[in-house]
Design an enzyme around this catalytic site. Structure first.
Site, PDB file in Angstrom:
ATOM      1  N   HIS A  90       0.829  -1.197   0.000  1.00 24.38           N
ATOM      2  CA  HIS A  90       0.000   0.000   0.000  1.00 24.38           C
ATOM      3  C   HIS A  90       0.867   1.253   0.000  1.00 24.38           C
ATOM      4  O   HIS A  90       1.568   1.528   0.977  1.00 24.38           O
ATOM      5  CB  HIS A  90      -0.898  -0.044   1.242  1.00 24.38           C
ATOM      6  CG  HIS A  90      -1.835   1.090   1.385  1.00 24.38           C
ATOM      7  ND1 HIS A  90      -1.862   1.898   2.492  1.00 24.38           N
ATOM      8  CD2 HIS A  90      -2.808   1.563   0.557  1.00 24.38           C
ATOM      9  CE1 HIS A  90      -2.810   2.800   2.370  1.00 24.38           C
ATOM     10  NE2 HIS A  90      -3.396   2.628   1.193  1.00 24.38           N
ATOM     11  N   HIS A 136      -1.020  10.553  -2.311  1.00 21.58           N
ATOM     12  CA  HIS A 136      -2.325  10.253  -1.738  1.00 21.58           C
ATOM     13  C   HIS A 136      -3.086  11.512  -1.348  1.00 21.58           C
ATOM     14  O   HIS A 136      -4.245  11.692  -1.711  1.00 21.58           O
ATOM     15  CB  HIS A 136      -2.168   9.343  -0.515  1.00 21.58           C
ATOM     16  CG  HIS A 136      -3.455   9.036   0.175  1.00 21.58           C
ATOM     17  ND1 HIS A 136      -3.991   9.837   1.168  1.00 21.58           N
ATOM     18  CD2 HIS A 136      -4.331   8.015   0.004  1.00 21.58           C
ATOM     19  CE1 HIS A 136      -5.125   9.319   1.586  1.00 21.58           C
ATOM     20  NE2 HIS A 136      -5.364   8.212   0.902  1.00 21.58           N
TER      21      HIS A 136
END
Length: 238
Positions: free
Chosen positions: A7, A49
């Site tokens: 991730h 992100h």
């Protein structure tokens, strides 16, 4: 076959979504990577992100799309993680594609919330085509309208439908959406045996996020998930 995703790279070992994080994930044996893309002011795909720099560099105001890519490459996002990463910057998607082996599965998440990046889907697919990365790929998003635009451009791209909150019967929602959904990516906290069973009964792979606790991971495997998104090298390097 269980397929786990690193991730944002190996974000416990290097600044997330940076080349060092992706290198470390690959070196840890990851067979799949997850990364996020947004657009700079001049429409370059930036791997990040957050839509702001605050977590990485509190001295930088504004949003990703307030800066050109050249300006973004002057912003240090590594020094808050550790001195050894001082000077590390956010990469362009092209930089990440250049270091990823062809057999590495990529999950590219379009970050279209809270900022809507008009045209990001076409730019993304143009870049993936140029770098011959249309295979071994999943494009995912919480913005399901973005997934629809991806499908309109190229109906062969596998799509992953992200869900943060619980909704009633997401497998039915996916089925009636008109989208070529291959996998459902739910927040792991509400995933149970019934959830996994119903998704798989309807033909969807299940990849919960973000699972770093080994006990929870083993529980999800017992439920029958196809893999998870994880920050734990012991899990994503499995």
């Amino acid at each position: 076959m269980i397929l786990n995703f690193a991730h944002r790279g190996s974000l416990t070992e290097a600044p997330e979504n940076t080349l060092p994080a992706f290198h470390k994930a690959i070196n840890n044996g990851a067979k799949a990577l997850e990364l996020d893309v947004q657009l700079s002011k001049d429409n370059h795909l930036v791997v990040c992100h957050d839509y702001k720099f605050f977590r990485f560099n509190k001295g930088v105001e504004g949003q990703i799309n307030d800066y050109t890519f050249e300006e973004i490459k002057q912003i240090d996002v590594g020094k808050t993680f550790g001195e050894e990463f001082k000077g590390v910057t956010l990469p362009a998607l092209e930089e990440v594609l250049e270091i990823c082996p062809a057999d590495l599965l990529l999950n590219i998440e379009i970050k279209n919330i809270p900022v809507i990046y008009e045209g990001i889907e076409q730019i993304l697919l143009n870049t993936l085509t140029e770098y011959h990365r249309l295979n071994n790929l999943i494009i995912s998003s919480f913005d399901h309208a973005a997934l629809k635009r991806v499908q309109e451009i190229n109906s062969e791209i596998p799509l992953g439908m992200l869900f943060y909150y619980r909704i009633l019967n997401p497998w039915n929602y996916a089925k009636t959406s008109g989208l070529n959904i291959r996998s459902i990516h739910p927040n792991h906290v509400y995933v149970d045996q019934t959830f996994v069973h119903e998704c798989k009964r309807n033909g969807y792979s299940v990849y919960p996020f973000t699972v770093s606790d080994m006990e929870r991971y083993e529980q999800l495997l017992e439920y029958g998930v196809d893999g998870v998104f994880s920050n734990n090298p012991k899990i994503f390097g499995e």
